[in-house]
Each structure stands twice: as structure tokens, then as C-alpha cells.
Write a protein that holds these residues in place. Structure first.
Motif, PDB file in Angstrom:
ATOM      1  N   ARG A  25       0.832  -1.212   0.000  1.00 31.54           N
ATOM      2  CA  ARG A  25       0.000   0.000   0.000  1.00 31.54           C
ATOM      3  C   ARG A  25       0.865   1.260   0.000  1.00 31.54           C
ATOM      4  O   ARG A  25       0.585   2.217  -0.713  1.00 31.54           O
ATOM      5  CB  ARG A  25      -0.939   0.006   1.206  1.00 31.54           C
ATOM      6  N   ALA A  26       1.908   1.257   0.809  1.00 26.49           N
ATOM      7  CA  ALA A  26       2.790   2.434   0.887  1.00 26.49           C
ATOM      8  C   ALA A  26       3.474   2.694  -0.458  1.00 26.49           C
ATOM      9  O   ALA A  26       3.583   3.849  -0.891  1.00 26.49           O
ATOM     10  CB  ALA A  26       3.835   2.234   1.983  1.00 26.49           C
ATOM     11  N   SER A  38       0.354   3.247 -14.358  1.00 31.21           N
ATOM     12  CA  SER A  38      -0.386   2.066 -14.784  1.00 31.21           C
ATOM     13  C   SER A  38      -0.250   0.991 -13.713  1.00 31.21           C
ATOM     14  O   SER A  38       0.662   1.024 -12.874  1.00 31.21           O
ATOM     15  CB  SER A  38       0.153   1.550 -16.119  1.00 31.21           C
ATOM     16  N   ARG A  39      -1.139   0.044 -13.759  1.00 26.58           N
ATOM     17  CA  ARG A  39      -1.101  -1.069 -12.819  1.00 26.58           C
ATOM     18  C   ARG A  39       0.233  -1.812 -12.934  1.00 26.58           C
ATOM     19  O   ARG A  39       0.831  -2.180 -11.928  1.00 26.58           O
ATOM     20  CB  ARG A  39      -2.281  -2.006 -13.092  1.00 26.58           C
ATOM     21  N   ALA A  40       0.697  -1.999 -14.156  1.00 27.49           N
ATOM     22  CA  ALA A  40       1.957  -2.717 -14.372  1.00 27.49           C
ATOM     23  C   ALA A  40       3.146  -1.975 -13.763  1.00 27.49           C
ATOM     24  O   ALA A  40       4.064  -2.605 -13.220  1.00 27.49           O
ATOM     25  CB  ALA A  40       2.185  -2.945 -15.870  1.00 27.49           C
ATOM     26  N   GLN A  41       3.153  -0.653 -13.834  1.00 33.75           N
ATOM     27  CA  GLN A  41       4.254   0.117 -13.249  1.00 33.75           C
ATOM     28  C   GLN A  41       4.281  -0.047 -11.729  1.00 33.75           C
ATOM     29  O   GLN A  41       5.357  -0.202 -11.141  1.00 33.75           O
ATOM     30  CB  GLN A  41       4.109   1.600 -13.592  1.00 33.75           C
ATOM     31  N   ILE A  42       3.116  -0.009 -11.113  1.00 37.65           N
ATOM     32  CA  ILE A  42       3.051  -0.166  -9.662  1.00 37.65           C
ATOM     33  C   ILE A  42       3.442  -1.591  -9.272  1.00 37.65           C
ATOM     34  O   ILE A  42       4.190  -1.791  -8.305  1.00 37.65           O
ATOM     35  CB  ILE A  42       1.646   0.203  -9.139  1.00 37.65           C
ATOM     36  N   ALA A  43       2.954  -2.567 -10.028  1.00 34.29           N
ATOM     37  CA  ALA A  43       3.298  -3.966  -9.752  1.00 34.29           C
ATOM     38  C   ALA A  43       4.802  -4.188  -9.856  1.00 34.29           C
ATOM     39  O   ALA A  43       5.398  -4.902  -9.037  1.00 34.29           O
ATOM     40  CB  ALA A  43       2.553  -4.895 -10.701  1.00 34.29           C
ATOM     41  N   GLU A  44       5.434  -3.561 -10.842  1.00 34.65           N
ATOM     42  CA  GLU A  44       6.890  -3.701 -11.008  1.00 34.65           C
ATOM     43  C   GLU A  44       7.631  -3.098  -9.816  1.00 34.65           C
ATOM     44  O   GLU A  44       8.603  -3.663  -9.321  1.00 34.65           O
ATOM     45  CB  GLU A  44       7.342  -3.043 -12.310  1.00 34.65           C
ATOM     46  N   ASP A  53       3.720 -11.687  -4.831  1.00 33.95           N
ATOM     47  CA  ASP A  53       2.788 -11.422  -5.929  1.00 33.95           C
ATOM     48  C   ASP A  53       1.331 -11.453  -5.481  1.00 33.95           C
ATOM     49  O   ASP A  53       0.535 -10.627  -5.925  1.00 33.95           O
ATOM     50  CB  ASP A  53       2.997 -12.430  -7.066  1.00 33.95           C
ATOM     51  N   ASP A  54       0.972 -12.397  -4.618  1.00 37.88           N
ATOM     52  CA  ASP A  54      -0.427 -12.485  -4.197  1.00 37.88           C
ATOM     53  C   ASP A  54      -0.837 -11.246  -3.390  1.00 37.88           C
ATOM     54  O   ASP A  54      -1.956 -10.745  -3.523  1.00 37.88           O
ATOM     55  CB  ASP A  54      -0.700 -13.765  -3.406  1.00 37.88           C
ATOM     56  N   VAL A  55       0.071 -10.720  -2.596  1.00 42.33           N
ATOM     57  CA  VAL A  55      -0.211  -9.508  -1.821  1.00 42.33           C
ATOM     58  C   VAL A  55      -0.317  -8.311  -2.760  1.00 42.33           C
ATOM     59  O   VAL A  55      -1.235  -7.487  -2.638  1.00 42.33           O
ATOM     60  CB  VAL A  55       0.879  -9.269  -0.750  1.00 42.33           C
ATOM     61  N   ALA A  56       0.609  -8.222  -3.712  1.00 40.30           N
ATOM     62  CA  ALA A  56       0.583  -7.121  -4.679  1.00 40.30           C
ATOM     63  C   ALA A  56      -0.726  -7.145  -5.470  1.00 40.30           C
ATOM     64  O   ALA A  56      -1.360  -6.102  -5.657  1.00 40.30           O
ATOM     65  CB  ALA A  56       1.777  -7.215  -5.623  1.00 40.30           C
ATOM     66  N   ASP A  57      -1.130  -8.323  -5.914  1.00 40.09           N
ATOM     67  CA  ASP A  57      -2.385  -8.433  -6.665  1.00 40.09           C
ATOM     68  C   ASP A  57      -3.580  -8.004  -5.822  1.00 40.09           C
ATOM     69  O   ASP A  57      -4.463  -7.301  -6.308  1.00 40.09           O
ATOM     70  CB  ASP A  57      -2.597  -9.870  -7.161  1.00 40.09           C
ATOM     71  N   ARG A  58      -3.605  -8.417  -4.578  1.00 37.79           N
ATOM     72  CA  ARG A  58      -4.708  -8.061  -3.685  1.00 37.79           C
ATOM     73  C   ARG A  58      -4.783  -6.537  -3.495  1.00 37.79           C
ATOM     74  O   ARG A  58      -5.855  -5.944  -3.591  1.00 37.79           O
ATOM     75  CB  ARG A  58      -4.525  -8.782  -2.337  1.00 37.79           C
ATOM     76  N   VAL A  59      -3.638  -5.914  -3.244  1.00 36.93           N
ATOM     77  CA  VAL A  59      -3.605  -4.460  -3.042  1.00 36.93           C
ATOM     78  C   VAL A  59      -3.984  -3.738  -4.338  1.00 36.93           C
ATOM     79  O   VAL A  59      -4.785  -2.795  -4.329  1.00 36.93           O
ATOM     80  CB  VAL A  59      -2.227  -4.004  -2.525  1.00 36.93           C
ATOM     81  N   LEU A  60      -3.446  -4.183  -5.457  1.00 38.52           N
ATOM     82  CA  LEU A  60      -3.758  -3.543  -6.738  1.00 38.52           C
ATOM     83  C   LEU A  60      -5.238  -3.728  -7.102  1.00 38.52           C
ATOM     84  O   LEU A  60      -5.852  -2.814  -7.659  1.00 38.52           O
ATOM     85  CB  LEU A  60      -2.854  -4.077  -7.838  1.00 38.52           C
ATOM     86  N   ASP A  61      -5.790  -4.898  -6.796  1.00 38.02           N
ATOM     87  CA  ASP A  61      -7.219  -5.112  -7.043  1.00 38.02           C
ATOM     88  C   ASP A  61      -8.058  -4.129  -6.228  1.00 38.02           C
ATOM     89  O   ASP A  61      -9.021  -3.552  -6.733  1.00 38.02           O
ATOM     90  CB  ASP A  61      -7.629  -6.546  -6.700  1.00 38.02           C
ATOM     91  N   ARG A  62      -7.683  -3.928  -4.989  1.00 37.77           N
ATOM     92  CA  ARG A  62      -8.418  -3.000  -4.127  1.00 37.77           C
ATOM     93  C   ARG A  62      -8.273  -1.563  -4.634  1.00 37.77           C
ATOM     94  O   ARG A  62      -9.241  -0.803  -4.683  1.00 37.77           O
ATOM     95  CB  ARG A  62      -7.922  -3.109  -2.678  1.00 37.77           C
ATOM     96  N   THR A  64      -7.735  -0.661  -7.663  1.00 30.91           N
ATOM     97  CA  THR A  64      -8.518  -0.587  -8.899  1.00 30.91           C
ATOM     98  C   THR A  64     -10.001  -0.449  -8.566  1.00 30.91           C
ATOM     99  O   THR A  64     -10.712   0.356  -9.165  1.00 30.91           O
ATOM    100  CB  THR A  64      -8.269  -1.836  -9.769  1.00 30.91           C
ATOM    101  N   GLU A  65     -10.440  -1.225  -7.599  1.00 31.03           N
ATOM    102  CA  GLU A  65     -11.835  -1.216  -7.179  1.00 31.03           C
ATOM    103  C   GLU A  65     -12.279   0.175  -6.703  1.00 31.03           C
ATOM    104  O   GLU A  65     -13.384   0.621  -7.017  1.00 31.03           O
ATOM    105  CB  GLU A  65     -12.013  -2.230  -6.040  1.00 31.03           C
ATOM    106  N   VAL A  66     -11.435   0.867  -5.969  1.00 28.73           N
ATOM    107  CA  VAL A  66     -11.794   2.194  -5.460  1.00 28.73           C
ATOM    108  C   VAL A  66     -11.431   3.319  -6.431  1.00 28.73           C
ATOM    109  O   VAL A  66     -11.674   4.493  -6.143  1.00 28.73           O
ATOM    110  CB  VAL A  66     -11.177   2.470  -4.061  1.00 28.73           C
ATOM    111  N   GLY A  67     -10.855   2.978  -7.577  1.00 25.84           N
ATOM    112  CA  GLY A  67     -10.583   3.969  -8.611  1.00 25.84           C
ATOM    113  C   GLY A  67      -9.238   4.666  -8.533  1.00 25.84           C
ATOM    114  O   GLY A  67      -8.999   5.609  -9.279  1.00 25.84           O
ATOM    115  N   LEU A  68      -8.358   4.234  -7.667  1.00 30.64           N
ATOM    116  CA  LEU A  68      -7.036   4.856  -7.592  1.00 30.64           C
ATOM    117  C   LEU A  68      -6.122   4.392  -8.721  1.00 30.64           C
ATOM    118  O   LEU A  68      -5.205   5.113  -9.123  1.00 30.64           O
ATOM    119  CB  LEU A  68      -6.380   4.558  -6.241  1.00 30.64           C
ATOM    120  N   VAL A  69      -6.352   3.190  -9.220  1.00 31.54           N
ATOM    121  CA  VAL A  69      -5.599   2.660 -10.358  1.00 31.54           C
ATOM    122  C   VAL A  69      -6.617   2.353 -11.441  1.00 31.54           C
ATOM    123  O   VAL A  69      -7.534   1.569 -11.244  1.00 31.54           O
ATOM    124  CB  VAL A  69      -4.817   1.380  -9.977  1.00 31.54           C
TER     125      VAL A  69
END
Length: 184
Positions: A25-26, A38-44, A53-62, A64-69
Motif C-alpha cells: 500500500r505504501a 499504470s497497474r503494471a508500473q506499480i506492480a513492477e 505477488d499475491d499480496v501485490a495483486d490483492r492491493v492492486l485489485d483493491r 482498482t476497485e476504489v478507482g485509484l488505479v
């Protein structure tokens, strides 16, 4: 007797004992504070900090869900700014979107904002600027520099040739009307 140390506070990215989700999150919030990503830049960035990876996906999904990504909004914004401010071509912007990890279908949809007329208009602005900055030089040098400048921005040689021919002809007419000698 030793007292218990107070818990660590501060940036979870620097705290070795921090939970991976807080670190993820930080990282995401820090990156999004600077500029849209982009989502890919943050994931990288998370991968570089060894966030699972599973934690990154969970945070990125959240996020995305709230519109930040939002890759679609990010791509649309990037297309608008690159084309309007930097006069880049669709092809150059598509390469940049791909490099930033935006999916091809999302990039294609965002690039539909630019039609052939918009691209020709932007190329014309660049040709005029280049010709103005090379006035007084040999015509072949001017043409070569114009082709190179627009080629770096992704414009096709045929489009550049058409616009360059038109602008040089208009420039010759302007010179002829003012009584200045025409270039050979």
C-alpha cells in the motif's frame, strides 16, 4: 531490567518487520502521489521491493476497485497530453503505452481519440517550428532535419513529405510576396 522498546513507527517500506500488505500500500500510494501510473508500473515497483505477488495483486485489485488505479483513464490521459502538448504521433504514444504496461486493447481504445486529421495537424505544427528554426540553411539540410525531428516523434515519412512540401511551397510564396530572394 530492560524496558520493552516502543513499536517501530514510520514508513512501512523501511520497516523490515512491516507486514507485506502495508508495504505494498505504501509503495502504491507513494507512486500515485507523484503522478498517475499504470497497474503494471506499480506492480513492477512492488516486485522490486520483494512484495509477494499475491499480496501485490490483492492491493492492486483493491486500488482498482476504489478507482485509484485505472489503466483506461491513465492511457486516455497519456494520449491527450502526449499528443496535445508534445505533438507525438499515435505510433509513438502506442509504444510508450506498451512500455508502461498498458494492455494493447486499452491502448487501442485510448488512441482512438486521435484521428488522421489531428495527427496531420500536429505534424504541421512541428514542421512549421522546424522550418522556422532552420530558416537560412540549405533546403536539403532543412528537409533532412525536419524528417529526423518528426521521425523521432513517430510520424510516417509520407506524411512528413506531404506537409513539408506544402509548407515549403507556402514559405516560397511568402518570400516571393515580400520581394526576398527564393532559395534554389
Amino acid at each position: 531490567m530492560r524496558r520493552a522498546e516502543p513499536p517501530r513507527t514510520g514508513d512501512p517500506e523501511r520497516d523490515r518487520d512491516a507486514d507485506p500488505e502495508s508495504v505494498a500500500r505504501a509503495i502504491a500510494l507513494r507512486l500515485l502521489t507523484d503522478a498517475p501510473r499504470s497497474r503494471a508500473q506499480i506492480a513492477e515497483a512492488m516486485r522490486r521491493r520483494e512484495v509477494p505477488d499475491d499480496v501485490a495483486d490483492r492491493v492492486l485489485d483493491r486500488f482498482t476497485e476504489v478507482g485509484l488505479v485505472d489503466d483506461a483513464e491513465y492511457a486516455a490521459m497519456l494520449v491527450r497530453t502526449r499528443h496535445q502538448e508534445r505533438h507525438q504521433s499515435r505510433r509513438a504514444i502506442a509504444v510508450e503505452l506498451r512500455r508502461k504496461g498498458v494492455a494493447d486493447e486499452v491502448a487501442h481504445e485510448a488512441l482512438e481519440q486521435i484521428d488522421g486529421e489531428d495527427e496531420a495537424s500536429a505534424a504541421r505544427v512541428l514542421v512549421r517550428r522546424k522550418l522556422a528554426s532552420t530558416r537560412g540553411l540549405d533546403p536539403q539540410v532543412r528537409a533532412r532535419r525536419t524528417y529526423a525531428a518528426l521521425g523521432r516523434r513517430g510520424y510516417s515519412p509520407s506524411l512528413v513529405a506531404t506537409i513539408l512540401r506544402e509548407e515549403l511551397a507556402a514559405e516560397s510564396l511568402d518570400d516571393d510576396e515580400t520581394g526576398l530572394p527564393l532559395p534554389d
